[in-house]
Design a protein around this motif. Sequence first.
Motif, PDB file in Angstrom:
ATOM      1  N   PRO A  83       0.665  -1.316   0.088  1.00 30.09           N
ATOM      2  CA  PRO A  83      -0.209  -0.494   0.150  1.00 30.09           C
ATOM      3  C   PRO A  83       0.417   1.551  -0.175  1.00 30.09           C
ATOM      4  O   PRO A  83       0.434   2.237  -0.864  1.00 30.09           O
ATOM      5  N   GLU A  84       1.870   1.327   0.698  1.00 29.94           N
ATOM      6  CA  GLU A  84       2.562   2.115   0.670  1.00 29.94           C
ATOM      7  C   GLU A  84       3.760   2.646   0.147  1.00 29.94           C
ATOM      8  O   GLU A  84       3.992   4.034  -0.699  1.00 29.94           O
ATOM      9  N   ASN A  86       2.244   1.935  -3.103  1.00 36.41           N
ATOM     10  CA  ASN A  86       1.503   1.923  -4.245  1.00 36.41           C
ATOM     11  C   ASN A  86       0.958   4.127  -3.795  1.00 36.41           C
ATOM     12  O   ASN A  86       0.821   4.042  -4.829  1.00 36.41           O
ATOM     13  N   ASN A  87       1.023   4.395  -2.764  1.00 30.22           N
ATOM     14  CA  ASN A  87       0.757   5.227  -2.038  1.00 30.22           C
ATOM     15  C   ASN A  87       2.064   6.444  -3.284  1.00 30.22           C
ATOM     16  O   ASN A  87       0.645   7.243  -3.702  1.00 30.22           O
ATOM     17  N   ALA A  90      -0.145   6.955  -6.267  1.00 29.14           N
ATOM     18  CA  ALA A  90      -1.313   7.172  -6.349  1.00 29.14           C
ATOM     19  C   ALA A  90      -0.991   9.115  -7.420  1.00 29.14           C
ATOM     20  O   ALA A  90      -2.178   9.040  -8.590  1.00 29.14           O
ATOM     21  N   GLN A  91      -0.424   9.284  -7.584  1.00 29.19           N
ATOM     22  CA  GLN A  91       0.126  10.381  -8.440  1.00 29.19           C
ATOM     23  C   GLN A  91      -0.052  10.636  -9.161  1.00 29.19           C
ATOM     24  O   GLN A  91      -0.797  11.440 -10.401  1.00 29.19           O
ATOM     25  N   ALA A  97      -4.137   5.875  -4.792  1.00 29.00           N
ATOM     26  CA  ALA A  97      -3.487   4.181  -4.974  1.00 29.00           C
ATOM     27  C   ALA A  97      -4.009   3.461  -6.774  1.00 29.00           C
ATOM     28  O   ALA A  97      -4.753   2.564  -6.067  1.00 29.00           O
ATOM     29  N   LYS A 314       0.723   7.701   3.531  1.00 27.13           N
ATOM     30  CA  LYS A 314      -1.121   8.544   2.507  1.00 27.13           C
ATOM     31  C   LYS A 314      -0.107   9.155   1.291  1.00 27.13           C
ATOM     32  O   LYS A 314       0.707   9.501   0.873  1.00 27.13           O
ATOM     33  N   PRO A 315      -1.436   8.828  -0.083  1.00 29.12           N
ATOM     34  CA  PRO A 315      -0.402   9.062  -1.130  1.00 29.12           C
ATOM     35  C   PRO A 315      -1.288  10.483  -1.461  1.00 29.12           C
ATOM     36  O   PRO A 315      -2.353  11.208  -1.876  1.00 29.12           O
ATOM     37  N   ASP A 316      -0.554  11.864  -0.249  1.00 31.72           N
ATOM     38  CA  ASP A 316      -1.028  13.078  -1.180  1.00 31.72           C
ATOM     39  C   ASP A 316       0.589  14.314  -0.826  1.00 31.72           C
ATOM     40  O   ASP A 316       1.286  13.242   0.637  1.00 31.72           O
TER      41      ASP A 316
END
Length: 329
Positions: A83-84, A86-87, A90-91, A97, A314-316
């Motif tokens: 997950p991290e 892929n975060n 995500a951009q 993601a 987090k994807p930000d």
Amino acid sequence: MNIVARRGSHAEDKYRALGGVLNLEPEQIAPGIAPTPAHDLLYHGGKTIPSLAFTNFYIGGDAWNNSDVQNIDTALAAAMTDPELNNVMAQYFNGVAPTSTPKPSQMLPGAAPATFSQGDVEKLVSDLFTQGTLAGFDYGSTVFNFMLPPGTVLNDNPAVGGAQSAHGHEVRRHGVPLEEEANSLNGLGGYHGSVQSGNQTLYYAVGVYSDNSGGQTNGIPVFDAPWKNVVATFYHELNEARTDPDVEAVINGAPSSHLGWTSRQGEECGDFPVFEANPLTQVFQEIALPGGGTAPVQFQYSNYVHGPEGPIPKPDPAAKGKARHKKHG
């Protein structure tokens, strides 16, 4: 630039020239990599693959060690579904993601080939499609990975067998000038592309078994075990394939609007981190997995930090600088 190449190698020089960035100097010498906003990725309007599937084919199956195969399958699946990691990606997918679904791998029996060319892998993809081996896959969202066994030298010659044409001239892709081929003995680690079989587009990636043996360096050996190098190479290629799947069509003459995400210099998400890192262990690292253990990866370019970025919670942009990783070495 749909390849992964060792820093300072002939393969890097060749593809930098094709991308218009020959002899680019690093922004900052190691130990740090300075932000490089001039290399941020731009969206050109082409296809991306937010929900990717992939499967691994092991060429020269008789030459593979079972433990290597198991380690590669397990670690690549873990990296692509982390997950991290892929975060970070995500951009390039509107802040969401992307996902990845690993499919069971397959052995292709036979001895290890001495060399393997772009023509060879593209013929193999077409043959497997014609034979029905690829039936059941969603071709528009699947990348077929082709793992080369120990000792096989990968090159970028578009001819089957890496041979010359009947007229004695090098067979080459549209728009690629006549020059010495890139191969894994001079820095090439792998590449991704696509094949047209009838009306169907098939996506593939191919990579070398990177190691130091027999007095020579094959591919991009960074980690303490060759199988880890294979995982990192295909992590690079799969991320490029899902953010810029139709680059091969553009190389062969399609409009640049078919491109997904690349920099102004023609770099895909995995390219600049490899070109800039010195030493390579700045971006080739083993990341800790949520369930325990580690996976070897190559950090991808992030517009958030204007450079290579490790896992983020987090994807930000607010999450930058809080990477979770175990540094290799």
